[in-house]
Design an enzyme around this catalytic site. Sequence first.
Site, mmCIF file in Angstrom:
data_model
loop_
_atom_site.group_PDB
_atom_site.id
_atom_site.type_symbol
_atom_site.label_atom_id
_atom_site.label_comp_id
_atom_site.label_asym_id
_atom_site.label_seq_id
_atom_site.Cartn_x
_atom_site.Cartn_y
_atom_site.Cartn_z
ATOM 1 N N ASP A 30 0.857 -1.180 0.000
ATOM 2 C CA ASP A 30 0.000 0.000 0.000
ATOM 3 C C ASP A 30 0.898 1.236 0.000
ATOM 4 O O ASP A 30 1.981 1.242 0.622
ATOM 5 C CB ASP A 30 -0.910 0.027 1.231
ATOM 6 C CG ASP A 30 -1.905 1.175 1.170
ATOM 7 O OD1 ASP A 30 -2.949 1.002 0.504
ATOM 8 O OD2 ASP A 30 -1.627 2.237 1.745
ATOM 9 N N GLU A 32 1.090 5.651 0.263
ATOM 10 C CA GLU A 32 0.513 6.972 0.471
ATOM 11 C C GLU A 32 1.271 7.917 -0.446
ATOM 12 O O GLU A 32 2.500 7.787 -0.610
ATOM 13 C CB GLU A 32 0.631 7.414 1.933
ATOM 14 C CG GLU A 32 -0.079 6.504 2.934
ATOM 15 C CD GLU A 32 -1.565 6.362 2.684
ATOM 16 O OE1 GLU A 32 -2.173 7.309 2.125
ATOM 17 O OE2 GLU A 32 -2.112 5.295 3.025
ATOM 18 N N HIS A 171 -5.410 5.019 6.446
ATOM 19 C CA HIS A 171 -4.670 5.823 5.481
ATOM 20 C C HIS A 171 -3.201 5.980 5.869
ATOM 21 O O HIS A 171 -2.597 7.029 5.626
ATOM 22 C CB HIS A 171 -5.315 7.206 5.293
ATOM 23 C CG HIS A 171 -6.669 7.124 4.617
ATOM 24 N ND1 HIS A 171 -6.826 6.714 3.324
ATOM 25 C CD2 HIS A 171 -7.915 7.373 5.109
ATOM 26 C CE1 HIS A 171 -8.118 6.732 3.007
ATOM 27 N NE2 HIS A 171 -8.797 7.131 4.085
ATOM 28 N N ASP A 176 -2.653 -0.116 6.426
ATOM 29 C CA ASP A 176 -3.568 -0.446 5.320
ATOM 30 C C ASP A 176 -3.148 -1.750 4.637
ATOM 31 O O ASP A 176 -3.996 -2.539 4.214
ATOM 32 C CB ASP A 176 -3.601 0.690 4.305
ATOM 33 C CG ASP A 176 -4.375 1.902 4.822
ATOM 34 O OD1 ASP A 176 -4.746 1.892 6.009
ATOM 35 O OD2 ASP A 176 -4.589 2.855 4.043
#
Length: 577
Positions: A30, A32, A171, A176
């Site tokens: 994952d 960001e 988030h 995540d």
Amino acid sequence: MPDYHQETLDALFDDPRAATLFSSTFVVVDLETTGGAPDGGGITEIGAVKVRGGEVLGEFGTLVNPEEQLPAFITVLTGITEVMLLEAPKIDTVLPAFLEFAAGAVWVAHNAPYDVGFLKAACAKHGYAWPKPLVLDTAAIARRALIADEVPNHKLSTLARHFRAATQPVHRALDDARATVDVLHGLFARLGSLKVHTVGDVLEFVKAVSPAQRRKRHLADGLPDKPGVYVFRGHKDRPLYIGTSSSIATRVRSYFTAAEKRARIDEMLNAAERVEAIPCAHSLEAEVRELRLIATHKPPYNRRSKFPERVLWLKLTREAYPRLSIVRELQDDGAAYLGPFPSRRGAELAAAGVYDALPIRQCTHKLSLRTTTPACALAELGRCPAPCEHRISADDYESAAAGPFRTATVGDPGPVVRGLLARIEVLAAAERFEDAATIRSRMVAFLRTAVRMQRLASLTALPELIAARPAASGGWELAVVRHGRLAAAGVSPPRVHPQPTLDVVLATAETVRPGPGPTPRASPEETERILAWLERPETRLVKADVGWASPATGAGRWRPFLTRAEAAATVHFDLDG
């Protein structure tokens, strides 16, 4: 205590798509980011979890300095601030460690195109080779595996609650990724009931595979990886569809993938209850068996070759002044026949071409050499020599009309073709191009059938022909052909003289008696498949009872001209052929 096991060396080289979900290693990743598209935004955090067989093997997590201003809404969403990123490593130094961590694994992400797109863009920007991993998208899997009554949407947070994930997505990349692991395992449990067991199965599952394909996928289990025929059978073992392939197992599996989009096949799969495999010695035997089975059973979902017996012939009758007649059966009555035609339209086109080139009568009266019959309008228009009124003798009629047609069926069709070419030239000179194109269509229908008929007859005249072709796995593919019918087939083992195998094949070969016409004991399609196999450059003729040949002045010499005529966009032809 965890159950550890040693992977075999062979497993390291196996296709990762074929690996089971339990034995495969997954890296759930994952990201960001600063927002935007991969080529316009930066990565701010990478989180990844490596799992196999339900066990966590390792985790990877780091903040990343995107070297650009962090939008305020990203800080609000993720809690990541610019201060937190100041001392973080840049992506060009993080990538090598992540790629090493994920090497050899199947990548997983929620809305995978987004995360994978950023990683791929970063590799391209900083000169790292893209590893081309297999990628699973948990969002796409959920859309296919879960129904609307179970979850209102397919967001990661919704799926995490549905599967009671131990970690809820917040988030932040690593948390995540941990939540996505639980979602992945929950989805895998659901896929098991849908008979999705391998990585390749999952990749196909997320495509547009119909419910019937998923439900009946087990019908492809246990089929042989050999050339042969496969039969989809329905209620009371009724044949629904018959096909052939060099690998029965591979071909049948393809019916249960997204690549198969034919509506009638999906309908057939709904009715199918089992698949019967009929292994064959080689591809020629498989093709012939397929044709024979289709002709015998007439399965509802096969469109081609269902009625090979429904062929037509153009017959020149046996009477004082012969005429042309379209008939369904070829008899050993001494009459001249042209065919076979797959449709009445083709027979009518060829007949019209003969009428354009030769003065053959078109009436259906039975004429006598003693009495006359009133002439029709065609005689008054100069389109018929009026044998009904004895304006032409039987001998002259034979030499001018019936004889050239009779010769065209077994020898040179040139007189008919040249007569049609002459008419085309006249019409083209008068700028009657549509009429000239009509004559050309008639000429092509006649000549195509004459070429086909003589080509078939050259093989079906042979009592026995034995041929061999090198097999892909070594050895020889053997075929025994009698009167145009495949009487036996076999394959000799590699590095062994083929004669012992050939002796066995001959001993079990079908007895085939001669008969009338160009296809006395097989369908035209079967004999044409055999001809195509025999005419391959690698095929060797082992033995023939008599010479295999066509007349030097026969229809075969017109094949190059026929090819040009079929492809021609104009109506002008060279009269010299």
